[in-house]
Design a protein around this motif. Structure first.
Motif, short mmCIF file in Angstrom:
data_model
loop_
_atom_site.label_atom_id
_atom_site.label_comp_id
_atom_site.label_asym_id
_atom_site.label_seq_id
_atom_site.Cartn_x
_atom_site.Cartn_y
_atom_site.Cartn_z
N SER A 67 9.83 94.47 15.36
CA SER A 67 9.16 95.02 14.19
C SER A 67 8.19 96.14 14.56
O SER A 67 7.76 96.25 15.72
CB SER A 67 8.39 93.91 13.47
N LYS A 68 7.80 96.94 13.58
CA LYS A 68 6.86 98.04 13.85
C LYS A 68 5.51 97.53 14.35
O LYS A 68 4.96 98.10 15.31
CB LYS A 68 6.68 98.91 12.61
N PRO A 69 4.92 96.48 13.75
CA PRO A 69 3.65 95.99 14.29
C PRO A 69 3.75 95.55 15.75
O PRO A 69 2.85 95.82 16.55
CB PRO A 69 3.31 94.81 13.38
N ALA A 70 4.86 94.91 16.11
CA ALA A 70 5.04 94.47 17.49
C ALA A 70 5.26 95.66 18.42
O ALA A 70 4.70 95.71 19.53
CB ALA A 70 6.22 93.51 17.58
N LEU A 71 6.04 96.65 17.96
CA LEU A 71 6.26 97.85 18.78
C LEU A 71 4.96 98.61 19.01
O LEU A 71 4.69 99.10 20.11
CB LEU A 71 7.29 98.77 18.12
N ASP A 72 4.15 98.71 17.97
CA ASP A 72 2.87 99.40 18.11
C ASP A 72 1.98 98.68 19.13
O ASP A 72 1.30 99.32 19.94
CB ASP A 72 2.16 99.47 16.76
N ALA A 73 2.00 97.35 19.10
CA ALA A 73 1.20 96.56 20.05
C ALA A 73 1.72 96.73 21.48
O ALA A 73 0.95 96.81 22.44
CB ALA A 73 1.20 95.09 19.65
N LEU A 74 3.03 96.81 21.62
CA LEU A 74 3.61 97.02 22.94
C LEU A 74 3.29 98.41 23.48
O LEU A 74 3.00 98.58 24.67
CB LEU A 74 5.13 96.82 22.88
N GLU A 75 3.32 99.41 22.60
CA GLU A 75 2.97 100.76 23.03
C GLU A 75 1.51 100.81 23.48
O GLU A 75 1.19 101.43 24.51
CB GLU A 75 3.20 101.74 21.87
N ALA A 76 0.63 100.16 22.75
CA ALA A 76 -0.78 100.12 23.13
C ALA A 76 -0.96 99.40 24.47
O ALA A 76 -1.77 99.81 25.31
CB ALA A 76 -1.59 99.42 22.04
N ALA A 77 -0.19 98.34 24.69
CA ALA A 77 -0.27 97.61 25.95
C ALA A 77 0.18 98.47 27.11
O ALA A 77 -0.44 98.48 28.19
CB ALA A 77 0.58 96.35 25.86
N ALA A 78 1.26 99.23 26.91
CA ALA A 78 1.77 100.10 27.97
C ALA A 78 0.74 101.16 28.34
O ALA A 78 0.58 101.50 29.53
CB ALA A 78 3.08 100.74 27.54
N LYS A 79 0.03 101.68 27.38
CA LYS A 79 -1.00 102.69 27.66
C LYS A 79 -2.17 102.12 28.46
O LYS A 79 -2.88 102.85 29.14
CB LYS A 79 -1.51 103.29 26.34
N LYS A 80 -2.34 100.79 28.38
CA LYS A 80 -3.40 100.13 29.15
C LYS A 80 -2.92 99.70 30.55
O LYS A 80 -3.67 99.08 31.30
CB LYS A 80 -3.90 98.89 28.40
N GLY A 81 -1.68 100.03 30.87
CA GLY A 81 -1.15 99.70 32.20
C GLY A 81 -0.32 98.43 32.27
O GLY A 81 0.12 98.04 33.36
N VAL A 82 -0.10 97.77 31.14
CA VAL A 82 0.77 96.60 31.13
C VAL A 82 2.22 97.05 31.15
O VAL A 82 2.61 97.94 30.39
CB VAL A 82 0.50 95.73 29.88
N ILE A 83 3.02 96.48 32.05
CA ILE A 83 4.43 96.84 32.12
C ILE A 83 5.17 96.23 30.93
O ILE A 83 5.07 95.03 30.68
CB ILE A 83 5.07 96.32 33.43
N VAL A 84 5.90 97.05 30.20
CA VAL A 84 6.66 96.58 29.03
C VAL A 84 8.15 96.81 29.29
O VAL A 84 8.58 97.94 29.55
CB VAL A 84 6.23 97.31 27.75
N VAL A 85 8.91 95.72 29.22
CA VAL A 85 10.35 95.78 29.45
C VAL A 85 11.06 95.27 28.20
O VAL A 85 10.78 94.17 27.72
CB VAL A 85 10.77 94.92 30.66
N ARG A 86 11.94 96.08 27.67
CA ARG A 86 12.73 95.66 26.50
C ARG A 86 14.03 95.00 26.94
O ARG A 86 14.85 95.61 27.60
CB ARG A 86 13.05 96.86 25.61
N SER A 87 14.17 93.72 26.58
CA SER A 87 15.42 93.00 26.77
C SER A 87 15.90 92.55 25.39
O SER A 87 15.41 93.04 24.38
CB SER A 87 15.21 91.81 27.72
#
Length: 378
Positions: A300-320
């Motif tokens: 969902s868009k809210p989840a994607l936005d949260a993942l994008e914010a996490a990636a900008k903070k240095g958290v590795i985000v992997v889409r499976s």
């Protein structure tokens, strides 16, 4: 230790003469010693030609015993690896076997400490030439994760075969003995070299990258949806591999110091999803997040936005993906380049998590370098 043959008995009635008796006795005694020595020598020669296989037991259903709490109930990890080997006729004809107990747990409790112990013991056995192959007995729930972890950290081309069962050892139609026999058979086969970690269950040989559990109770539970089995074990025709091992390559990673991998969370996507699971994972110290997304690894868009914010903070985000088969492709439904995401390709969420942990532990954190590691296949 094999006992020498007993000295043949001498019947003293009707002996030819008093002088002849000692000569006959001596001849028969000498014959008995020679026969025993020849038999021992023959056994040693036969044993010398068999591969040395180290069996590492971790517990699981294959080592389970019935429990009275319910029909079909059992407790995992109640039988030792040595007992498992003794319960399977003919194993000694396939290899010279030595069993060691690494743990006695159900695989739902599999953890980094056991993984590290397995990896270190396997590497030691190979580096010191203690074994020609290794067989691991394991529960089925997380068998695929252990196989994939070991496939990424064990160096060399000697066979490593992981095996389990869907029914406990005390079941009327236990599948463990047959699976263990076939696992030893595959490990002993020279053609298994260079193929990485293999899973052997229900007459199929499957690769660590692709194999996954697909059914809660059926013995026909493990499959490789994207690749198919790498081979089969046929009681009549022996072992059949579907491709040659030459040219197969795999990356291996160093075990990090200590007994624990970095924290990486799996977040499961669903309808009407919000950002709470992602924010919760970050608040608990996750260094990486693997999205078990819908379809092509989307959410969902809210989840994607949260993942994008996490990636900008240095958290590795992997889409499976939570879907059983297929590949997750970059930049199709989600702008991975813009968001700094990595896609898992053919790896399911649980295996994507393992690889992310190893990469973070090895200091690989740049999205481009991470993506190369996920894209690298045999």
């Amino acid at each position: 230790m094999t006992q020498h043959a007993a000295r043949p008995a001498i019947h003293r009635r009707n002996r030819p003469s008093i002088l002849a008796a000692p000569l006959i006795a001596l001849a028969l005694w000498s014959w008995g010693i020679a026969a025993a020595q020849a038999a021992e020598s023959g056994k040693d020669a036969m044993a010398a030609g068999l591969p040395r296989i180290l069996v590492l037991a971790t517990g699981g259903t294959i080592a389970g015993q019935a429990d009275a709490r319910a029909t079909g109930a059992y407790k995992s990890g109640q039988i030792t690896g040595e007992q498992l080997m003794q319960s399977v006729p003919g194993l000694d004809k396939l290899a010279r076997l030595n069993a060691e107990q690494i743990s006695s747990i159900g695989s739902q409790d599999m953890n980094d400490k056991v993984w590290f112990a397995l990896a270190r013991r396997i590497q030691e056995a190979f580096d010191k030439n203690e074994a020609d192959a290794v067989v691991i007995t394991h529960g089925t729930d997380t068998l695929e994760e252990t196989a994939f972890f070991l496939d990424n950290v064990v160096r060399g081309d000697k066979p490593v075969v992981i095996v389990g069962s869907m029914r406990p050892a005390t079941a009327v139609s236990a599948d463990g003995p047959g699976n263990l026999y076939e696992a030893v058979q595959v490990a002993a086969d020279p053609r298994s070299r260079g193929r990485g970690v293999l899973a052997v269950l229900n007459d199929k040989i499957q690769g660590a990258r692709s194999v996954t559990k697909t059914n809660t109770t059926s013995i026909e539970t493990f499959s490789s949806a994207n690749d198919g089995p790498v081979g089969y074990v046929d009681s009549a025709g022996g072992i059949r591999f579907m491709a040659q091992a030459q040219g197969l390559k795999r990356a291996t990673y160093q075990l990090p110091a200590g007994e624990q991998l970095p924290r990486v969370a799996i977040v499961y996507s669903h309808a009407n999803m919000d950002a709470v699971p992602i924010e919760d994972a970050i608040s608990h110290g996750a260094k990486g997040i693997v999205l078990a997304g819908v379809g092509d690894g989307n959410t969902s868009k809210p989840a994607l936005d949260a993942l994008e914010a996490a990636a900008k903070k240095g958290v590795i985000v992997v889409r499976s993906t939570r879907v059983r088969s297929g590949f997750v492709t970059r930049n199709v439904e989600v702008d991975d380049d813009k968001n700094g995401f990595v896609v898992s390709e053919d790896l399911n969420p649980q295996k994507a998590r393992v690889l992310t942990q190893l990469l973070i532990a090895g200091g690989v954190t740049a999205p481009a370098e991470l993506q190369k590691a996920f894209t690298a296949t045999w």
